[in-house]
Scaffold this motif. Structure first.
Motif, PDB file in Angstrom:
ATOM      1  N   ALA A  59     -45.153  51.229  53.793  1.00 38.13           N
ATOM      2  CA  ALA A  59     -45.098  52.612  53.304  1.00 38.13           C
ATOM      3  C   ALA A  59     -44.251  53.457  54.257  1.00 38.13           C
ATOM      4  O   ALA A  59     -43.423  54.266  53.816  1.00 38.13           O
ATOM      5  CB  ALA A  59     -46.500  53.191  53.172  1.00 38.13           C
ATOM      6  N   ALA A  60     -44.435  53.247  55.562  1.00 40.43           N
ATOM      7  CA  ALA A  60     -43.613  53.967  56.541  1.00 40.43           C
ATOM      8  C   ALA A  60     -42.143  53.595  56.400  1.00 40.43           C
ATOM      9  O   ALA A  60     -41.257  54.459  56.514  1.00 40.43           O
ATOM     10  CB  ALA A  60     -44.099  53.660  57.955  1.00 40.43           C
ATOM     11  N   LEU A  61     -41.858  52.324  56.119  1.00 36.92           N
ATOM     12  CA  LEU A  61     -40.474  51.893  55.904  1.00 36.92           C
ATOM     13  C   LEU A  61     -39.862  52.595  54.702  1.00 36.92           C
ATOM     14  O   LEU A  61     -38.752  53.145  54.793  1.00 36.92           O
ATOM     15  CB  LEU A  61     -40.408  50.376  55.714  1.00 36.92           C
ATOM     16  N   LEU A  62     -40.574  52.586  53.593  1.00 37.71           N
ATOM     17  CA  LEU A  62     -40.025  53.210  52.377  1.00 37.71           C
ATOM     18  C   LEU A  62     -39.885  54.722  52.540  1.00 37.71           C
ATOM     19  O   LEU A  62     -38.886  55.308  52.097  1.00 37.71           O
ATOM     20  CB  LEU A  62     -40.897  52.867  51.170  1.00 37.71           C
ATOM     21  N   TYR A 119     -44.669  37.408  53.683  1.00 34.02           N
ATOM     22  CA  TYR A 119     -43.257  37.410  54.062  1.00 34.02           C
ATOM     23  C   TYR A 119     -42.361  37.675  52.844  1.00 34.02           C
ATOM     24  O   TYR A 119     -41.362  38.393  52.940  1.00 34.02           O
ATOM     25  CB  TYR A 119     -42.913  36.080  54.714  1.00 34.02           C
ATOM     26  N   THR A 120     -42.724  37.120  51.700  1.00 33.43           N
ATOM     27  CA  THR A 120     -41.961  37.377  50.472  1.00 33.43           C
ATOM     28  C   THR A 120     -42.040  38.852  50.087  1.00 33.43           C
ATOM     29  O   THR A 120     -41.024  39.463  49.737  1.00 33.43           O
ATOM     30  CB  THR A 120     -42.498  36.496  49.323  1.00 33.43           C
ATOM     31  N   LEU A 121     -43.225  39.422  50.156  1.00 30.39           N
ATOM     32  CA  LEU A 121     -43.367  40.855  49.875  1.00 30.39           C
ATOM     33  C   LEU A 121     -42.571  41.690  50.877  1.00 30.39           C
ATOM     34  O   LEU A 121     -41.968  42.705  50.504  1.00 30.39           O
ATOM     35  CB  LEU A 121     -44.843  41.259  49.898  1.00 30.39           C
ATOM     36  N   ASP A 122     -42.547  41.257  52.136  1.00 27.12           N
ATOM     37  CA  ASP A 122     -41.769  41.953  53.148  1.00 27.12           C
ATOM     38  C   ASP A 122     -40.282  41.946  52.790  1.00 27.12           C
ATOM     39  O   ASP A 122     -39.610  42.976  52.884  1.00 27.12           O
ATOM     40  CB  ASP A 122     -41.986  41.297  54.515  1.00 27.12           C
ATOM     41  N   ILE A 123     -39.759  40.802  52.371  1.00 29.68           N
ATOM     42  CA  ILE A 123     -38.350  40.706  51.999  1.00 29.68           C
ATOM     43  C   ILE A 123     -38.054  41.595  50.795  1.00 29.68           C
ATOM     44  O   ILE A 123     -37.046  42.323  50.771  1.00 29.68           O
ATOM     45  CB  ILE A 123     -37.969  39.245  51.709  1.00 29.68           C
ATOM     46  N   ILE A 124     -38.918  41.586  49.799  1.00 30.05           N
ATOM     47  CA  ILE A 124     -38.698  42.391  48.587  1.00 30.05           C
ATOM     48  C   ILE A 124     -38.732  43.882  48.912  1.00 30.05           C
ATOM     49  O   ILE A 124     -37.860  44.648  48.479  1.00 30.05           O
ATOM     50  CB  ILE A 124     -39.740  42.022  47.509  1.00 30.05           C
ATOM     51  N   ILE A 125     -39.713  44.312  49.684  1.00 37.29           N
ATOM     52  CA  ILE A 125     -39.835  45.731  50.021  1.00 37.29           C
ATOM     53  C   ILE A 125     -38.687  46.176  50.930  1.00 37.29           C
ATOM     54  O   ILE A 125     -38.150  47.271  50.768  1.00 37.29           O
ATOM     55  CB  ILE A 125     -41.214  46.031  50.640  1.00 37.29           C
TER      56      ILE A 125
END
Length: 184
Positions: free
Chosen positions: A22-25, A112-118
């Motif tokens: 959330a902080a990244l987005l 990790y997949t969710l991390d890449i997508i986000i």
């Protein structure tokens, strides 16, 4: 039993994971609105170069920190759940050692997949501004001439490599922890 183990592993760091991303987005949205959209790419080279360098460094640090945080979540979970006092309770569950290991690997792969997508979504937010797209249109012919492929093709290759390397990354980290536990 494997499904329950994966569910339990994913529940472990979900609050930290959601907070980090959330902080990244939010930083990507604010960076786009406050920093990238006001940039005038027709300005003098000196001021433009220093501004772009600062933005690239800033967002590279943010993206790396979030990715490192995601890796820390599943790494700490693996270590604490299998090799500390918490591991004692883990090993008395009615699950085989292979189920324990696969639950850790699959839950880490999901995170990790969710991390890449986000992270890809955050990057897209940063570069989808009108001024960036105008520079992109000027930059594309040179890129295609040098690399022999469109920028979008290059982006998809990088994304594919990211998804393929996630398995090796997880296994290298877990193997390092398991070997490290053998040494006093």
């Amino acid at each position: 039993m494997l499904g329950k183990l994966i569910k339990y592993d994913l529940k472990y760091g979900v609050k930290i994971f959601v907070t980090l991303h959330a902080a990244l987005l939010i930083s990507c949205i604010l960076g786009r609105i406050m920093l990238i959209d006001p940039i005038d790419f027709s300005a003098s080279t000196g001021s433009l170069l220093s501004t772009l360098t600062l933005l690239i460094v800033l967002f590279t640090v943010i993206f790396c920190a979030v990715s490192f945080g995601t890796m820390a979540i599943f790494t700490i979970r693996f270590y604490k759940n299998l090799f500390t006092d918490e591991g004692y309770l883990t090993w008395v569950l009615p699950a085989t050692p292979m189920q324990q290991l696969w639950s850790k690997i699959l839950s880490a792969a999901i995170l990790y997949t969710l991390d890449i997508i986000i992270s890809t979504l955050g990057f897209w937010i940063l570069i989808s501004g009108q001024n960036v797209q105008e520079i992109y249109a000027k930059f594309t012919p040179e890129f295609e001439a040098v690399f022999g492929m469109p920028v979008s093709g290059f982006f998809w290759i990088i994304l594919l490599i990211s998804f393929l390397t996630l398995w090796s990354t997880i296994l290298i980290i877990y193997t390092s922890i398991a070997i490290g536990q053998l040494l006093p």
